[in-house]
Write an enzyme that holds these catalytic residues in place. Structure first.
Site, PDB file in Angstrom:
ATOM      1  N   ASP A 192       4.991   7.399  10.393  1.00 24.16           N
ATOM      2  CA  ASP A 192       5.872   8.223   9.366  1.00 24.16           C
ATOM      3  C   ASP A 192       6.974   7.767  10.113  1.00 24.16           C
ATOM      4  OD1 ASP A 192       7.230   9.576   7.427  1.00 24.16           O
ATOM      5  OD2 ASP A 192       6.555  11.227   6.680  1.00 24.16           O
ATOM      6  N   LYS A 227       3.566   1.222   1.994  1.00 22.68           N
ATOM      7  CA  LYS A 227       4.725   2.274   2.031  1.00 22.68           C
ATOM      8  C   LYS A 227       5.926   2.114   0.911  1.00 22.68           C
ATOM      9  CE  LYS A 227       7.104   6.689   4.281  1.00 22.68           C
ATOM     10  NZ  LYS A 227       6.578   6.847   5.522  1.00 22.68           N
ATOM     11  N   ASP A 255      10.179  13.987  13.308  1.00 24.21           N
ATOM     12  CA  ASP A 255       9.425  14.834  12.252  1.00 24.21           C
ATOM     13  C   ASP A 255       7.923  14.902  12.579  1.00 24.21           C
ATOM     14  OD1 ASP A 255       8.373  16.546   9.914  1.00 24.21           O
ATOM     15  OD2 ASP A 255       8.462  14.697   9.043  1.00 24.21           O
ATOM     16  N   GLY A 276       3.322  10.345  -1.333  1.00 22.52           N
ATOM     17  CA  GLY A 276       3.814  11.425  -1.078  1.00 22.52           C
ATOM     18  C   GLY A 276       5.306  12.304  -1.981  1.00 22.52           C
ATOM     19  N   LYS A 277       6.299  13.155  -1.329  1.00 24.24           N
ATOM     20  CA  LYS A 277       7.512  12.816  -2.291  1.00 24.24           C
ATOM     21  C   LYS A 277       8.347  12.393  -2.729  1.00 24.24           C
ATOM     22  CE  LYS A 277       9.015  16.781  -0.626  1.00 24.24           C
ATOM     23  NZ  LYS A 277      10.101  18.037  -0.214  1.00 24.24           N
ATOM     24  N   GLU A 278       8.415  11.310  -1.593  1.00 25.98           N
ATOM     25  CA  GLU A 278       9.182  10.461  -1.929  1.00 25.98           C
ATOM     26  C   GLU A 278       8.712   8.608  -1.653  1.00 25.98           C
ATOM     27  OE1 GLU A 278       9.800  12.579  -0.012  1.00 25.98           O
ATOM     28  OE2 GLU A 278      11.450  13.713  -0.323  1.00 25.98           O
ATOM     29  N   ALA A 279       8.123   8.688  -0.924  1.00 26.50           N
ATOM     30  CA  ALA A 279       7.053   7.438  -0.636  1.00 26.50           C
ATOM     31  C   ALA A 279       5.452   7.658  -1.728  1.00 26.50           C
ATOM     32  CB  ALA A 279       7.705   6.992   0.708  1.00 26.50           C
ATOM     33  N   ASN A 325       2.434  14.163  10.720  1.00 24.10           N
ATOM     34  CA  ASN A 325       2.265  13.294  10.253  1.00 24.10           C
ATOM     35  C   ASN A 325       2.070  11.970  12.364  1.00 24.10           C
ATOM     36  OD1 ASN A 325       3.934  12.245   9.042  1.00 24.10           O
ATOM     37  ND2 ASN A 325       5.606  13.616   8.993  1.00 24.10           N
TER      38      ASN A 325
HETATM   39  N1  LIG Z   1      -0.569   2.843   8.262  1.00 25.23           N
HETATM   40  C1  LIG Z   1      -1.691   3.158   6.991  1.00 25.23           C
HETATM   41  N2  LIG Z   1      -2.322   3.634   7.342  1.00 25.23           N
HETATM   42  C2  LIG Z   1      -3.357   4.304   6.946  1.00 25.23           C
HETATM   43  N3  LIG Z   1      -3.259   5.227   6.502  1.00 25.23           N
HETATM   44  C3  LIG Z   1      -1.499   5.783   6.456  1.00 25.23           C
HETATM   45  C4  LIG Z   1      -0.684   5.112   6.966  1.00 25.23           C
HETATM   46  N4  LIG Z   1       0.414   5.756   6.579  1.00 25.23           N
HETATM   47  C5  LIG Z   1       0.845   6.447   6.213  1.00 25.23           C
HETATM   48  N5  LIG Z   1      -0.658   6.966   5.694  1.00 25.23           N
HETATM   49  C6  LIG Z   1      -1.323   7.761   4.937  1.00 25.23           C
HETATM   50  O1  LIG Z   1      -0.335   7.598   4.092  1.00 25.23           O
HETATM   51  C7  LIG Z   1       0.110   9.045   4.091  1.00 25.23           C
HETATM   52  C8  LIG Z   1       1.826   9.499   3.777  1.00 25.23           C
HETATM   53  O2  LIG Z   1       2.064   8.675   4.541  1.00 25.23           O
HETATM   54  P1  LIG Z   1       3.819   9.285   5.551  1.00 25.23           P
HETATM   55  O3  LIG Z   1       4.814   7.527   6.347  1.00 25.23           O
HETATM   56  O4  LIG Z   1       3.638  10.282   6.001  1.00 25.23           O
HETATM   57  O5  LIG Z   1       4.598   9.520   4.117  1.00 25.23           O
HETATM   58  P2  LIG Z   1       5.659  10.459   3.442  1.00 25.23           P
HETATM   59  O6  LIG Z   1       6.793  10.126   4.622  1.00 25.23           O
HETATM   60  O7  LIG Z   1       5.463  11.230   2.688  1.00 25.23           O
HETATM   61  O8  LIG Z   1       5.391  11.723   4.522  1.00 25.23           O
HETATM   62  C9  LIG Z   1      -0.299   9.577   5.554  1.00 25.23           C
HETATM   63  O9  LIG Z   1      -0.279  11.275   5.454  1.00 25.23           O
HETATM   64  C10 LIG Z   1      -0.804   8.964   5.677  1.00 25.23           C
HETATM   65  O10 LIG Z   1      -2.371   9.343   5.465  1.00 25.23           O
HETATM   66 MG   LIG Z   2       4.688  12.455   6.330  1.00 23.79          MG
END
Ligand SMILES: Nc1ncnc2c1ncn2[C@@H]1O[C@H](COP(=O)(O)OP(=O)(O)O)[C@@H](O)[C@H]1O
Ligand SMILES: [Mg+2]
Length: 276
Positions: free
Chosen positions: A220, A87, A203, A68-71, A208
């Site tokens: 998220d 994450k 959000d 992602g952008k930050e994580a 999400n």
């Molecule tokens: N617990 C999880 N299990 C599987 N995939 C995950 C999980 N959490 C996040 N993801 C994947 O990683 C992507 C980014 O996670 P997210 O928490 O939304 O980060 P961001 O804060 O960058 O939006 C999600 O769109 C999803 O596809």
């Molecule tokens: Mg997200």
């Protein structure tokens, strides 16, 4: 943890990093599912991962699932072979910092955080802790979220939603088989999140929410705020509007936003549909 010079932990972290890089290279050759690991973690992140390995939370890390952008989300495994999602918050642009502060400020759980104190790390560690804390509240309330397992510094460990390193699709990517039921189930989760966990996601959108066996899994939640937070009403309204917009396009008779809001907050018993 302050480490002067090359301490034991430091050396161990480097060893681990090398082993990790070798393993990822192997994985990369073996499987095309995993993206190339092009980036090296900074030392603080490496130590955090090492700490979580020492604590027997993480056994293996494979590769990046999504950036992602930050994580960045990594796929890993625990010591019982269970799949993990890591994450890892890596960057903080000043824009992100400004954005984050809005959600932390006014939250009694994180009163001690001051902008600028111990620089970048303090805020990003608090952000990670906030996401863990929000996930825990949601999980305890029975909301469908990834199970929070542990966190340390900028690394959050949770259960992996998906299989064999492939995450469940996002609502953005697939249409639920039964949109009407999915819509209702998502609203039930929003209500549970509010009434039992005392949180507003803030959000919520098709980006999400994952689709797992045609049920929603909300994730998220780093920016989610307590219902007592000054922004909570505004955020709840936006969340509900976005859900309605998505499902309205799929042809679902959505309920009125005002009714949903009242119902989420424990008021309205009857939900009226929007005129079609
Ligand atoms: N617990 C999880 N299990 C599987 N995939 C995950 C999980 N959490 C996040 N993801 C994947 O990683 C992507 C980014 O996670 P997210 O928490 O939304 O980060 P961001 O804060 O960058 O939006 C999600 O769109 C999803 O596809
Ligand atoms: Mg997200």
């Amino acid at each position: 943890m302050l480490i002067p010079g090359r301490s034991k932990v430091d050396k161990k972290a480097e060893q681990m990093m090398r082993a990790y890089e070798e393993e990822s290279l192997m994985l990369e050759k073996r499987s095309e599912e995993f993206e190339v690991i092009e980036e090296v973690f900074d030392r603080a992140t490496l130590e955090a991962i090492y700490k979580l390995m020492q604590k027997k939370v993480i056994d293996k890390i494979y590769g990046v699932v999504k950036s992602g952008k930050e994580a960045r989300i990594y796929h890993g495994r625990g010591f019982n072979g269970e799949e993990l999602a890591l994450k890892i918050y890596l960057t903080t642009t000043s824009e992100f910092r400004k954005g984050m502060f809005k959600y932390i400020d006014g939250d009694p759980r994180f009163k001690k955080v001051k902008k600028g104190v111990r620089g970048r790390d303090n805020l990003i560690y608090t952000w990670t802790k906030k996401e863990f804390s929000n996930l825990s509240l949601a999980r305890d309330a029975g909301v469908m979220v990834p199970n929070p397992i542990a966190f340390y510094r900028n690394v959050l460990v949770m259960s992996f939603i998906g299989r064999d390193g492939v995450p469940a699709p996002l609502l953005k990517e697939v249409e639920p088989l039964n949109p009407r039921e999915f819509y209702k189930s998502l609203l039930d989760n929003v209500r549970l999140l509010y009434s039992k966990a005392g949180l507003v996601h803030g959000d919520l959108s098709e980006y999400n929410v994952m689709v797992l066996d045609d049920f929603p899994v909300i994730f998220d939640v780093s920016q989610a705020v307590l219902k007592s937070h000054p922004l909570s009403d505004e955020l709840l309204l936006r969340d509900v509007e976005r859900i309605n917009f998505y499902f309205g396009r799929l042809g679902v008779d959505t309920y009125r936003v005002e009714d949903i809001k009242r119902w989420v907050k424990g008021g309205a018993k009857i939900l009226h549909k929007n005129p079609s």
